[in-house]
Design an enzyme around this catalytic site. Sequence first.
Site, short mmCIF file in Angstrom:
data_model
loop_
_atom_site.label_atom_id
_atom_site.label_comp_id
_atom_site.label_asym_id
_atom_site.label_seq_id
_atom_site.Cartn_x
_atom_site.Cartn_y
_atom_site.Cartn_z
N MET A 1 1.17 -1.41 -0.22
CA MET A 1 0.03 0.00 0.09
C MET A 1 0.99 1.34 -0.32
O MET A 1 1.58 1.21 0.16
CB MET A 1 -0.94 0.43 1.27
CG MET A 1 -1.71 -0.97 1.61
SD MET A 1 -3.22 -0.96 -0.06
CE MET A 1 -4.38 -0.11 0.79
N CYS A 2 0.49 2.55 -0.10
CA CYS A 2 0.66 3.76 -0.12
C CYS A 2 1.69 3.43 0.77
O CYS A 2 1.49 3.78 1.91
CB CYS A 2 0.34 4.54 -0.38
SG CYS A 2 0.63 6.22 -0.62
N PRO A 3 3.46 4.50 0.47
CA PRO A 3 3.46 4.98 -0.05
C PRO A 3 4.77 3.71 -1.00
O PRO A 3 5.45 4.15 -2.01
CB PRO A 3 4.34 5.86 0.34
CG PRO A 3 5.02 5.36 1.97
CD PRO A 3 3.58 4.45 2.34
#
Lengths: 136, 74
Positions: free
Chosen positions: B12-14
């Site tokens: 998941m981000c980042p």
Amino acid sequence: MSEEKKLTIVVTEDTFDKAMMSMFMATTAAGMGVGVHVYFSFFGLNLLRKGFQPELPEKYKPMTGHFMEKMKGMGINSMDDMMATATELGVKFYACSTSMGMMDVAVDDLVDGVTVLGAAGFIDVAIDSDAQLFIG
Amino acid sequence: MADENIDCRGMMCPMPIVQLTKAMKRMESGQVLEMMADDPGAKEDVPAWSHRTGNELFETKEEGDLIYFYIKKK
């Protein structure tokens, strides 16, 4: 896009959410070719102390381990790891000298590669940045 | 067709953008990266990264929740 953009981030708290948020923004911006400067002041300074492990605030504190476990599953490791990644991508860290005095933190207590400066020094860095984020 | 591949499934981000940045640093100008991701945010994030860095995102394919990005290093 021809000249480098600049982002400055000010962090004034040491909780897990704010710590991680600052590093998510810093690593992403650096990855996008933006020059990133992060100033740690007041309790935010704790994040620059060697071995400091941030926890969630107050009533959320018991959920810290659960959050860390969930994040690990998403490829996100510890705050230490995120800070190392940020450094690798060229993010610059600054420690507030007044906060160091207030909290009895010595230069040797800080992780490597941190620049110690006061407000004027950081304003000089921040004043011509393209965006600023305050995380506190 | 790609010179390098990165598998960002589950990230998941980042982290997909961090992995993308690291891959680009290893690559030469003109080389093509195939990036696989299932973070729904990547659909907006990878084009934004491309726009900002000038590395060309020339193809995007979706297969269910999986997104393939093809990026040419500038």
